[in-house]
Design a protein around this motif. Structure first.
Motif, PDB file in Angstrom:
ATOM      1  N   ASP A 307      37.954  42.061  57.698  1.00 53.37           N
ATOM      2  CA  ASP A 307      38.525  43.171  57.183  1.00 53.37           C
ATOM      3  C   ASP A 307      39.908  43.016  57.827  1.00 53.37           C
ATOM      4  O   ASP A 307      40.612  43.560  57.330  1.00 53.37           O
ATOM      5  N   HIS A 311      43.606  42.675  56.119  1.00 54.97           N
ATOM      6  CA  HIS A 311      45.112  43.213  56.146  1.00 54.97           C
ATOM      7  C   HIS A 311      45.905  42.792  56.412  1.00 54.97           C
ATOM      8  O   HIS A 311      47.258  42.766  55.719  1.00 54.97           O
ATOM      9  N   ARG A 330      35.735  36.097  45.920  1.00 55.83           N
ATOM     10  CA  ARG A 330      34.638  36.395  46.003  1.00 55.83           C
ATOM     11  C   ARG A 330      33.499  36.306  45.664  1.00 55.83           C
ATOM     12  O   ARG A 330      33.951  36.025  44.507  1.00 55.83           O
ATOM     13  N   ASP A 332      29.589  35.699  44.947  1.00 53.21           N
ATOM     14  CA  ASP A 332      27.897  36.632  45.133  1.00 53.21           C
ATOM     15  C   ASP A 332      26.599  35.878  44.477  1.00 53.21           C
ATOM     16  O   ASP A 332      27.639  35.512  43.105  1.00 53.21           O
ATOM     17  N   THR A 341      34.676  36.322  41.624  1.00 50.55           N
ATOM     18  CA  THR A 341      35.941  37.751  41.198  1.00 50.55           C
ATOM     19  C   THR A 341      36.710  37.164  42.078  1.00 50.55           C
ATOM     20  O   THR A 341      37.120  36.834  43.208  1.00 50.55           O
ATOM     21  N   ASP A 342      38.175  36.586  41.160  1.00 48.62           N
ATOM     22  CA  ASP A 342      38.920  36.919  42.388  1.00 48.62           C
ATOM     23  C   ASP A 342      40.147  37.480  42.292  1.00 48.62           C
ATOM     24  O   ASP A 342      39.785  38.632  41.325  1.00 48.62           O
ATOM     25  N   TYR A 343      40.976  37.926  42.967  1.00 51.33           N
ATOM     26  CA  TYR A 343      41.783  39.085  43.398  1.00 51.33           C
ATOM     27  C   TYR A 343      42.824  38.439  43.225  1.00 51.33           C
ATOM     28  O   TYR A 343      43.663  36.825  44.431  1.00 51.33           O
ATOM     29  N   GLU A 347      46.826  42.925  44.020  1.00 53.41           N
ATOM     30  CA  GLU A 347      45.618  43.659  43.472  1.00 53.41           C
ATOM     31  C   GLU A 347      44.480  43.763  44.667  1.00 53.41           C
ATOM     32  O   GLU A 347      44.179  45.206  45.443  1.00 53.41           O
ATOM     33  N   VAL A 350      46.373  46.913  46.949  1.00 51.88           N
ATOM     34  CA  VAL A 350      46.284  48.132  45.817  1.00 51.88           C
ATOM     35  C   VAL A 350      45.084  48.453  46.614  1.00 51.88           C
ATOM     36  O   VAL A 350      44.369  49.199  47.303  1.00 51.88           O
ATOM     37  N   SER A 354      44.301  51.896  48.875  1.00 52.70           N
ATOM     38  CA  SER A 354      43.216  52.504  48.354  1.00 52.70           C
ATOM     39  C   SER A 354      42.338  52.889  49.303  1.00 52.70           C
ATOM     40  O   SER A 354      41.431  53.447  48.156  1.00 52.70           O
ATOM     41  N   ASP A 355      41.178  51.949  49.423  1.00 54.38           N
ATOM     42  CA  ASP A 355      40.632  51.585  50.804  1.00 54.38           C
ATOM     43  C   ASP A 355      39.257  51.412  50.230  1.00 54.38           C
ATOM     44  O   ASP A 355      38.619  52.068  50.000  1.00 54.38           O
ATOM     45  N   GLN A 356      39.641  50.371  49.139  1.00 46.26           N
ATOM     46  CA  GLN A 356      38.421  50.121  48.514  1.00 46.26           C
ATOM     47  C   GLN A 356      37.333  49.003  48.449  1.00 46.26           C
ATOM     48  O   GLN A 356      38.873  47.962  49.854  1.00 46.26           O
ATOM     49  N   GLU A 357      36.388  48.203  48.933  1.00 45.00           N
ATOM     50  CA  GLU A 357      36.322  47.127  49.577  1.00 45.00           C
ATOM     51  C   GLU A 357      36.123  45.908  48.198  1.00 45.00           C
ATOM     52  O   GLU A 357      36.722  45.774  47.209  1.00 45.00           O
ATOM     53  N   VAL A 358      36.559  45.147  48.776  1.00 45.30           N
ATOM     54  CA  VAL A 358      36.374  43.409  47.969  1.00 45.30           C
ATOM     55  C   VAL A 358      35.669  42.558  48.725  1.00 45.30           C
ATOM     56  O   VAL A 358      35.796  41.485  48.270  1.00 45.30           O
ATOM     57  N   ARG A 359      35.017  43.260  50.128  1.00 44.94           N
ATOM     58  CA  ARG A 359      34.598  41.444  50.565  1.00 44.94           C
ATOM     59  C   ARG A 359      32.993  41.205  50.071  1.00 44.94           C
ATOM     60  O   ARG A 359      32.492  42.614  49.732  1.00 44.94           O
TER      61      ARG A 359
END
Lengths: 359, 210
Positions: A307, A311, A330, A332, A341-343, A347, A350, A354-359
């Motif tokens: 993480d 950051h 990512r 899966d 899944t691409d970011y 994104e 953001v 907003s403390d969301q998970e991307v991993r």
């Protein structure tokens, strides 16, 4: 740059596709999601047509001893260990092979060294006659045409004979470097890479990168001892110290910085990029990677679980307007299928805010 | 450690901020609806951009139902359209009207525009209704009404506009408690609101259908 990559029947991937790749690409996903396998697929496809060397590198990275040969290795590259389905790797980058097919075959090996594909009934069994051996057939598609290579042994060869077309391709294709997740890189290789940079007066970039980890570093120097040589660092003491003794962070930074500086116009693959590095160093590492990659036209694929690493990358991207250069993917694994899944960089920013998970 | 807004459950309520998160958390607990997750990532201006990484989260593919809650403010239709636009931007089903579900591709979505039923205002209007039998309720309401009238007459400064009167009154009401500085969410966690009040029925019905 690779824009689109497709992987079939390789390692954990029955089928995986990465689209809209960027200059810097971060691979995410849980353990065993196949991040390293994506890096390996790129290496296999883009390395010069010398598959034996690629397989040796992959095996060493996976913990096999150098030159180790056992029957399971031949199946291990294939999805679900099923070597009846060929590995197919494709990319849209003309500097490298655009397609690679790998299939397992039974070869015949004559005492003269000739190796041919075994066809049922074509071999006369007997003492001192031909032997059958399992191996892999690699079929590369280049702009110039196809090149086929057979690998029946995983022992390193000191030299290999190349036909003129292969020589031409090897001379033309862009460089590629693979930095594995753990272990100390071969000090001799590091010394050679650093020497090349010193010859071109580009060694300062690497020294600057290492100063991020060790501010006392005054200079790096390659010192030969017998047949081997190593990179040493001057920390202002009365003697120089091998970089390999300065700690994992210094070794890691040397590997990454040296690979970046040596791969103009090429690809650098970095597995678990954060390994050995303190979190406070990560923004500087990313700054170096983005800046060097843009300046030298390098494409980077880096895997991470961290993480803090994400950051740091996001912070550097937003601060330096590198947003169009970063893509995240990512992986899966779900019921045998690889979902990608691409970011975008925005994104990611953001999600972090907003403390969301991307991993 | 999971992130604060990491998707963990199959049922999600997306709210504007931490006050709403605390309120819904306390209410869901009261209703014994413990398998619903409240995510405070739907700030009015950020709903669309925050939904983009939300639908890409590792566990989002397991989500079965979503409620998005936002205040009507002075424009209930505009608020609803804004939610619809955000949903459409991430290819989620778009409901035809507020407080009604739509189900498509195995996912159920509703938009709750508080205080519901096309009214202007915010969640606070409903919370005030749940407190109307409290002995201090009339005094708190009267304080803000009198204050607003006085400001209108004296022009000393601007009074809260009509759609923000509920927010003003709720702070006046909460100031009458022993700990006078609680926000509506913390008040919910402290048990101030009557969660069984009929004013909450429109939202309760939606929650129970998740």
């Amino acid at each position: 740059m690779i824009n689109h990559l497709s992987i079939e029947n390789f390692r954990s991937h029955k089928h995986a596709e990465l689209s809209d790749c960027g200059r810097i690409n971060i691979l995410l996903g849980k353990n065993n999601a196949g991040k390293t396998a994506v890096l390996e697929a790129i290496l296999m496809l883009c390395f010069p047509p010398n598959p034996r060397e690629v397989l040796i590198v992959l095996n060493e990275q996976r913990g096999y001893k150098p030159g180790e040969e056992n029957s399971e290795l031949w199946d291990s590259y294939f999805y679900d260990w099923d070597s009846t389905q060929a590995i197919v790797l494709t990319a849209n980058e003309r500097s490298y092979a655009s397609r690679l097919n790998v299939c397992q075959q039974l070869f015949v090996v004559a005492q003269t060294g000739f190796t041919g594909v075994y066809t049922s009934g074509s071999v006369v069994e007997g003492q001192n006659a031909l032997a059958k051996t399992t191996g892999l057939n690699f079929k590369y598609q280049y702009e110039e045409g196809y090149i086929e290579k057979k690998v029946t042994s995983l022992k390193r060869k000191s030299s290999q004979s190349l036909d003129p077309k292969a020589k031409e391709i090897i001379n033309r294709i862009s460089p590629i470097a693979f930095i594995p997740s753990k272990g100390i890189a071969n000090p001799q290789d590091e010394a050679e890479r650093f020497s090349r940079l010193e010859k071109m007066n580009h060694h300062h970039e690497v020294e600057d990168a290492l100063r991020i980890v060790e501010p006392r570093l005054k200079r790096l120097s390659v010192i030969a001892s017998g047949k081997s040589s190593m990179v040493y660092g001057d920390l202002g003491d009365n003697h120089l110290i091998p970089v390999s003794l300065m700690g994992e962070g210094m070794v890691r930074m040397l590997s990454i910085a040296s690979a970046m500086a040596n791969n103009k116009g090429g690809i650098v693959l970095i597995d678990e990029i954060e390994n050995g590095l303190h979190y406070s160093v990560l923004p500087f590492l990313w700054k170096m990677i983005f800046t060097t990659a843009k300046a030298l036209g390098i494409q980077v694929f880096a895997a991470t679980h961290s993480d803090e690493c994400l950051h740091a990358a996001s912070q550097v991207v937003q601060k330096n307007s590198f947003t169009t250069d970063l893509r995240l993917f990512r992986l899966d694994l779900h019921e045998g299928k690889t979902a990608v899944t691409d970011y975008s960089a925005d994104e990611l920013a953001v999600a972090i805010a907003s403390d969301q998970e991307v991993r | 450690m999971p992130k604060e807004n990491e998707v963990q459950f199959t049922k999600l309520i997306i709210v504007e901020g931490n006050h709403e998160r605390d309120f819904f958390t306390a209410w869901l607990n009261h209703l014994n609806l413990t398998e619903i997750q409240v995510l405070p990532i739907g700030g009015k201006t950020r709903l669309a951009e925050n939904l983009r990484p939300l639908v890409k989260q590792p566990k989002f593919s397991q989500v079965e139902s979503i409620i998005i809650v936002r205040d009507a403010d002075d424009n209930p239709d505009g608020a609803f359209q804004s939610v619809c636009s955000a949903l459409s931007g991430v290819n989620l089903p778009v409901p035809g009207s507020p407080e009604h579900y739509i189900t498509q591709n195995n996912i159920k979505v509703a938009a709750v525009i508080t205080p519901c039923n096309g009214r202007v205002g915010a969640l606070e209007e409903i919370l005030l209704e749940t407190a109307e039998t409290d002995p201090l309720y009339p005094a708190a309401i009267e304080f803000i009404s009198t204050g607003t009238r006085t400001l209108d007459q004296t022009q000393a400064r601007l009074a809260p506009p009509p759609h923000k009167q509920g927010k003003a009154k709720i702070h006046a009401f909460l100031a009458t408690f022993e700990e006078p500085d609680k926000d509506p969410g913390k008040a919910a966690l402290a048990g101030v609101w009557n969660f069984d009040h009929p004013a909450l029925n429109p939202i309760r019905e939606i929650l129970e259908q998740m």
